[in-house]
Design a protein around this motif. Structure first.
Motif, PDB file in Angstrom:
ATOM      1  N   LYS A 166      35.070  38.298  29.953  1.00 26.57           N
ATOM      2  CA  LYS A 166      36.194  38.941  30.643  1.00 26.57           C
ATOM      3  C   LYS A 166      37.538  38.278  30.332  1.00 26.57           C
ATOM      4  CE  LYS A 166      33.595  40.813  34.579  1.00 26.57           C
ATOM      5  NZ  LYS A 166      34.073  42.212  34.479  1.00 26.57           N
ATOM      6  N   THR A 167      37.534  37.009  29.934  1.00 28.31           N
ATOM      7  CA  THR A 167      38.785  36.285  29.697  1.00 28.31           C
ATOM      8  C   THR A 167      39.058  36.036  28.224  1.00 28.31           C
ATOM      9  OG1 THR A 167      37.697  34.121  29.869  1.00 28.31           O
ATOM     10  CG2 THR A 167      38.550  35.107  31.904  1.00 28.31           C
TER      11      THR A 167
ATOM     12  N   VAL B 282      40.653  31.597  31.924  1.00 26.47           N
ATOM     13  CA  VAL B 282      39.385  31.163  32.517  1.00 26.47           C
ATOM     14  C   VAL B 282      39.634  30.490  33.865  1.00 26.47           C
ATOM     15  CG1 VAL B 282      37.442  29.564  32.259  1.00 26.47           C
ATOM     16  CG2 VAL B 282      38.184  30.941  30.307  1.00 26.47           C
ATOM     17  N   LEU B 283      40.579  29.560  33.887  1.00 29.49           N
ATOM     18  CA  LEU B 283      40.865  28.822  35.126  1.00 29.49           C
ATOM     19  C   LEU B 283      41.372  29.754  36.220  1.00 29.49           C
ATOM     20  CD1 LEU B 283      42.612  25.675  33.592  1.00 29.49           C
ATOM     21  CD2 LEU B 283      40.248  25.883  34.344  1.00 29.49           C
ATOM     22  N   GLN B 284      42.267  30.662  35.846  1.00 23.71           N
ATOM     23  CA  GLN B 284      42.808  31.580  36.841  1.00 23.71           C
ATOM     24  C   GLN B 284      41.756  32.564  37.339  1.00 23.71           C
ATOM     25  OE1 GLN B 284      45.817  31.428  38.276  1.00 23.71           O
ATOM     26  NE2 GLN B 284      46.143  29.549  37.089  1.00 23.71           N
ATOM     27  N   PHE B 285      40.872  32.993  36.444  1.00 20.26           N
ATOM     28  CA  PHE B 285      39.818  33.928  36.840  1.00 20.26           C
ATOM     29  C   PHE B 285      38.851  33.271  37.814  1.00 20.26           C
ATOM     30  CE2 PHE B 285      35.758  36.242  35.746  1.00 20.26           C
ATOM     31  CZ  PHE B 285      36.089  37.395  36.438  1.00 20.26           C
TER      32      PHE B 285
ATOM     33  N   GLU C 105      43.250  42.656  30.850  1.00 24.78           N
ATOM     34  CA  GLU C 105      43.019  41.891  29.637  1.00 24.78           C
ATOM     35  C   GLU C 105      44.134  40.883  29.391  1.00 24.78           C
ATOM     36  OE1 GLU C 105      42.501  44.564  26.426  1.00 24.78           O
ATOM     37  OE2 GLU C 105      40.620  45.403  27.184  1.00 24.78           O
ATOM     38  N   ASN C 106      45.217  40.987  30.150  1.00 22.90           N
ATOM     39  CA  ASN C 106      46.369  40.101  29.996  1.00 22.90           C
ATOM     40  C   ASN C 106      46.391  39.095  31.139  1.00 22.90           C
ATOM     41  OD1 ASN C 106      49.319  39.388  30.718  1.00 22.90           O
ATOM     42  ND2 ASN C 106      49.458  40.158  28.622  1.00 22.90           N
TER      43      ASN C 106
ATOM     44  N   MET D  17      47.213  37.258  36.803  1.00 23.01           N
ATOM     45  CA  MET D  17      47.766  36.309  37.766  1.00 23.01           C
ATOM     46  C   MET D  17      48.748  36.997  38.710  1.00 23.01           C
ATOM     47  SD  MET D  17      48.266  32.693  35.744  1.00 23.01           S
ATOM     48  CE  MET D  17      49.209  33.360  34.395  1.00 23.01           C
ATOM     49  N   THR D  18      49.507  37.947  38.184  1.00 19.76           N
ATOM     50  CA  THR D  18      50.420  38.696  39.049  1.00 19.76           C
ATOM     51  C   THR D  18      49.649  39.454  40.118  1.00 19.76           C
ATOM     52  OG1 THR D  18      52.020  38.924  37.250  1.00 19.76           O
ATOM     53  CG2 THR D  18      52.228  40.450  39.088  1.00 19.76           C
ATOM     54  N   PHE D  19      48.540  40.048  39.720  1.00 19.13           N
ATOM     55  CA  PHE D  19      47.700  40.782  40.676  1.00 19.13           C
ATOM     56  C   PHE D  19      47.165  39.842  41.745  1.00 19.13           C
ATOM     57  CE2 PHE D  19      43.465  42.248  42.010  1.00 19.13           C
ATOM     58  CZ  PHE D  19      43.790  43.505  42.515  1.00 19.13           C
ATOM     59  N   GLN D  20      46.752  38.652  41.348  1.00 19.82           N
ATOM     60  CA  GLN D  20      46.222  37.686  42.315  1.00 19.82           C
ATOM     61  C   GLN D  20      47.333  37.165  43.231  1.00 19.82           C
ATOM     62  OE1 GLN D  20      43.024  37.180  42.750  1.00 19.82           O
ATOM     63  NE2 GLN D  20      42.632  38.591  41.054  1.00 19.82           N
TER      64      GLN D  20
END
Length: 954
Positions: free
Chosen positions: A513-514, A521-524, A557-558, A563-566
């Motif tokens: 996915k990343t 990876v870290l943000q996911f 995919e970006n 991160m903006t969504f989170q």
């Protein structure tokens, strides 16, 4: 004791052969340890556990299930420091060959659970638990192929209920909350104990973290043995654990090859020495380019080396980056002992490189370097009348190189790291080229990074790198790609403190996915934790995850969009704080953010603590500023603001900062933050007063940039300021309009934008109220015409300007005119000794000072274009000096006049030599350092060779 040797076929039926075993049974081994209170090293127990798991794996690979593993049926024997486990008493073993697949899996699962109980006993004690477990009716514990036929589900159901009702509860009592075992080991044992429940609950919606084969358990134990530091870490029941908050360690994964290449370059440059070495690291955003380079700080510190780092970004002024990087570097020395030998020797080397004057224009943009060199000395940087801008621009590039040369040496090698070179300006790229070709620089390593998805063949960076290669300079290239699956699995394993085999399924999903981009990876993983798909299981004392829900989770995919969504899920006040901070640049001061916010919008302390805890920001103790952990994180926070509202948000922040800042603060670098933000929202301004205020701020920012030799930034600010002026500005804001056009013409000349300069000078030349107001425009326009090669137009403009200043200059020359001018000049200078020239007063007449400047332009032009005119121009400059006093250009005029005396048909070598010496003394008296190089070329090339032979100079 007898042990199984191998499985054979006898009369078409499977059979096992046995041999005698040597060693001590596990129950006695554990009992002896406990009874004698001997402290057996934890690693020794781990080796014993590996041996037991290896034997179980061998049996399963051979097609045999133990169907009941007991402590007294395991014999441990030590061979060459390693343990070998032998299983005895195999009357209940089941040969799996030919049986149904489901039954084979269930039998292996029983063995795995037994292995978990054995390991729990081995590491955490619990001998009574193990014996109690094994005292359960052997009819439910030991199954045969015959008893399975036709009664599988009833038998399995009874067995499962019996175990869940008593044994499983007991056996996990030392593994859950408050387990004395290390987290990795307790997770492994817990997963083994759950192996049976996996087969019984395959249809469940959750995820069972358990083993499906003994080989994986053996490999995980072996991995623990290779990393004892991670193995021995126990679960810390802190606030983060109770809140189920994932805390990922910033370890280094999957970059061993790149690190080897980087260290090879490092050793070539800083250990072996010699010429400077350059290495460029490329990769996609968030791939870990900067992290890779920061790894060399450790070995560099061991060599007492110096690390200078600068970072380019979209919103920053690129021509400030290198000076800011050097200034921050010298700022660190101000906090150290000023008598340190390293500091003292460096100060002397820089002194030799840039001179001893504290009024050096080069130091304006680097106050820490100025303080490092001269202390708290008050200076007044004097403007020169002789083309100071272009000279300071080229000189600054030269001095940057010399400062680098002064810092780097064998005892203190230097690494210069420039991040995100895809946004670098032409001047910085040219300085990089000059550094790499400077013969005086040794023990120096230039490192840079860029985003490979933003740099194509036609990009300025690509062109500059190709130019360096064409000049024979080796540019090492290191590519940082995505992490491999195994690297992601190691990261996940370390983050969750789960054995590698237990998180492979999760790692595979994360990797797919990343794309293996480390930041992604870290943000996911962080987002999975925040959404409750990855949590800390308080009951079992380990991390857990829901693989099914993670598998169907859709993400962008970006990494920025993700991160903006989170971030959009954060509390409103936290979101607003992030948005506000993202508009202040890659780093910012707490006071600046305080000015940009209103009281009710968010709380400072909670915002900063939450941002640092979440990994969005970190605090730089040296600069006392907050820094974004990654520019991708800053971009994600920036995109929280809808695109249609961003310009108005920029204008809001800039306006708040402007209205809440003192006059002193508006002279600091805060000015750039204010102007950058307000310029983004300039099209939203309607009132003329607001536009004029912003135009004035752009003028201040442009002048400040010119003072720091950041001419591209100055051009941008000043042209923006001009665009804000209305048609009525020449009546209502005349001074502002003239100052903007004057400064803009200066910046455009230095940046080489001659066409634009020619266009913008038309209006101020037409609207100026007096001729004096036009002089600076003419000054820059004439210089641009010289550089542009428009000689006729340039000379005509000089003649026109000089005529209005009261000085006529012939456009053509005849022999009669030349002879008359020469006789007049000799007559004027006859008998004038050096002392008389040195006693002349300073020139104060404004028009005559301007005339000297334009005569100097004409001299520069005619020296090559119409050399016969040059002597007449020099004569006029000398005559003006003798009548109105000396200025900086007078010393150059004296020197050129001396060169003329020694080059005429009847040369006057003594007179020429005398004028040369007088010129040098006048220059020193006036402190006209900007013409030193020009004057010395004239003196030592054309005059002194007739009086002082070169051999005499030695």
């Amino acid at each position: 004791k007898k042990k199984a040797k191998k499985l054979i076929a006898k009369k078409a039926n499977p059979a096992m052969t046995f041999q005698w075993a040597h060693g001590k049974t596990l129950d006695k081994w554990v009992g002896n340890v406990q009874n004698r209170h001997e402290e057996v090293d934890f690693i020794v127990r781990l080796r014993a556990a590996m041996a037991i798991a290896k034997t179980v794996a061998d049996f399963h690979q051979g097609g045999v299930a133990m169907n009941g593993i007991a402590m007294d049926n395991i014999v441990l024997d030590s061979q060459e420091g390693e343990y070998v486990a032998t299983f005895i008493g195999l009357s209940g073993a089941v040969i799996l060959r030919g049986l149904e697949k489901d039954f084979q899996e269930k039998m292996r699962a029983l063995d795995l659970k037994d292995l978990g109980i054995i390991l729990n006993t081995l590491f955490a004690g619990g001998e009574n638990q193990s014996n109690e477990y094994h005292s359960i009716d052997s009819g439910t514990r030991r199954l045969s192929a015959a008893s399975f036929s036709g009664h599988e589900e009833d038998l399995w159901g009874y067995q499962s209920r019996a175990k869940r009702g008593k044994s499983l509860t007991n056996s996990t009592s030392s593994i859950g909350n408050g387990s004395p075992l290390p987290l990795l080991l307790s997770s492994l044992i817990s997963a083994l104990l759950r192996s049976e429940s996996r087969t019984a609950n395959e249809s469940g919606s959750g995820t069972q973290i358990c083993y499906d084969n003994a080989e994986d358990a053996y490999l995980d134990l072996k991995a623990m043995l290779s990393t004892p530091d991670k193995l021995l870490k126990k679960c810390v029941w802190d606030e983060a654990a109770y809140r189920s908050q994932l805390q990922i360690q910033s370890n280094f994964y999957g970059r061993q090859v790149q690190m080897t290449l980087l260290m090879h370059v490092y050793n070539s440059a800083l250990v072996i020495g010699g010429q400077p070495v350059m290495a460029i690291v490329s990769g996609y955003p968030g791939a870990g380019k900067s992290t890779l380079i920061n790894r060399i700080k450790g070995p560099l510190n061991q060599k007492n080396g110096c690390f200078v780092e600068g970072k380019f970004s979209k919103e920053c002024r690129p021509d400030f980056v290198l000076s800011s990087a050097l200034d921050s570097f010298f700022g660190r020395f101000l906090h150290s002992s000023m008598q340190d030998s390293r500091v003292v020797s460096m100060r002397w080397r820089i002194h030799d490189a840039i001179g001893s004057s504290a009024d050096n224009r080069f130091l304006i943009s680097m106050p820490n370097l100025k303080k490092f060199m001269f202390g708290n000395i008050e200076t007044n940087t004097r403007e020169s009348s002789d083309g100071v801008v272009i000279k300071s621009s080229e000189r600054c590039k030269f001095l940057f190189v010399k400062v680098i040369s002064a810092i780097s040496c064998r005892s203190h090698p230097l690494v210069l790291f420039l991040d995100d070179l895809q946004w670098a300006d032409e001047i910085t790229l040219d300085i990089m080229r000059m550094i790499m070709r400077d013969p005086d620089i040794n023990y120096f390593l230039l490192l840079g990074t860029y985003r490979e998805n933003e740099v194509i063949q036609t990009h300025p960076l690509s062109s500059k790198l190709n130019e360096l290669r064409a000049q024979g300079i080796q540019v090492h290239t290191i590519k940082v790609g995505q992490l491999e699956l195994e690297n992601v699995n190691s990261l996940v394993s370390d983050a969750l403190y789960l054995p590698p085999s237990l998180c492979r399924s999760l790692s595979s999903l994360v990797h797919s996915k990343t794309g293996g981009i480390i930041l992604f990876v870290l943000q996911f993983l962080t987002s999975l934790n925040e959404e409750g798909l990855l949590w800390f299981n308080m009951t079992e004392g380990r991390w857990d995850f829901d693989l099914g829900r993670i598998r169907v989770k859709e993400i962008s995919e970006n990494v920025v969009e993700h991160m903006t969504f989170q971030m959009a899920r954060l509390p409103r006040k936290m979101r607003f704080g992030l948005m506000l901070a993202s508009f202040l640049g890659s780093n910012f001061d707490r006071k600046v953010l305080e000015k940009a916010k209103n009281e009710e919008e968010f709380d400072f302390n909670s915002f900063f603590s939450s941002s640092i805890e979440a990994g969005f920001l970190h605090y730089d103790e040296f600069s006392k500023r907050f820094v974004w952990a990654n520019d991708q994180i800053q971009q994600a926070a920036y995109e929280l603001v809808p695109r249609a509202k961003r310009d108005s948000f920029h204008l809001l922040i800039g306006s708040r900062l402007f209205l809440r800042s003192s006059p002193v603060e508006l002279k600091s670098n805060l000015l750039f933050c204010i102007v950058d933000n307000m310029n983004r929202g300039v099209h939203l301004m309607n009132e003329a007063r607001q536009k004029y205020d912003l135009a004035s701020l752009n003028l201040d920012a442009g002048n400040k940039s010119i003072a720091a030799s950041a001419f591209h930034s100055a051009e941008r600010y000043l042209m923006t300021g001009i665009s804000l002026l209305g048609n009525e500005c020449w009546e209502t804001k005349y001074n502002l309009a003239m100052k903007l056009n004057d400064a803009a013409s200066e910046a455009l000349f230095v940046t080489g934008n001659f066409q634009r300069l020619s266009e913008i000078t038309e209006e101020p030349l037409e609207k100026a109220k007096c001729f004096e107001d036009k002089l600076n425009i003419y000054h820059n326009l004439v210089r641009s015409l010289i550089a542009w090669g428009k000689h006729d137009e340039c000379f005509s403009m000089c003649v026109n300007v000089l005529s209005q200043l009261g000085e006529t200059l012939p456009t053509a020359i005849t022999e009669e005119i030349y002879n008359e001018e020469a006789r007049s000049m000799k007559k004027l200078m006859r008998g004038k000794q050096q002392q008389h020239l040195l006693s002349l007063p300073n020139m104060s007449n404004f028009n005559k000072l301007a005339a000297m400047q334009f005569l100097n332009h004409a001299l520069t032009l005619t020296y090559i274009w119409k050399p016969k005119l040059s002597p007449l121009i020099v004569f006029r400059m000398v005559k003006l000096t003798m009548r109105y006093g000396v200025c900086n250009l007078s010393s150059f005029a004296f020197g050129v006049y001396g060169a003329w005396l020694v080059s005429i048909p009847r040369p006057d070598f003594a007179g020429g030599y005398r004028m040369g010496r007088a010129a040098a003394e006048v220059m020193k008296r006036l402190g006209a350092t900007e013409i030193t190089s020009r004057l010395y070329v004239v003196i030592y090339t054309f005059i002194n060779i007739w009086k002082d032979p070169l051999q005499g100079e030695h």
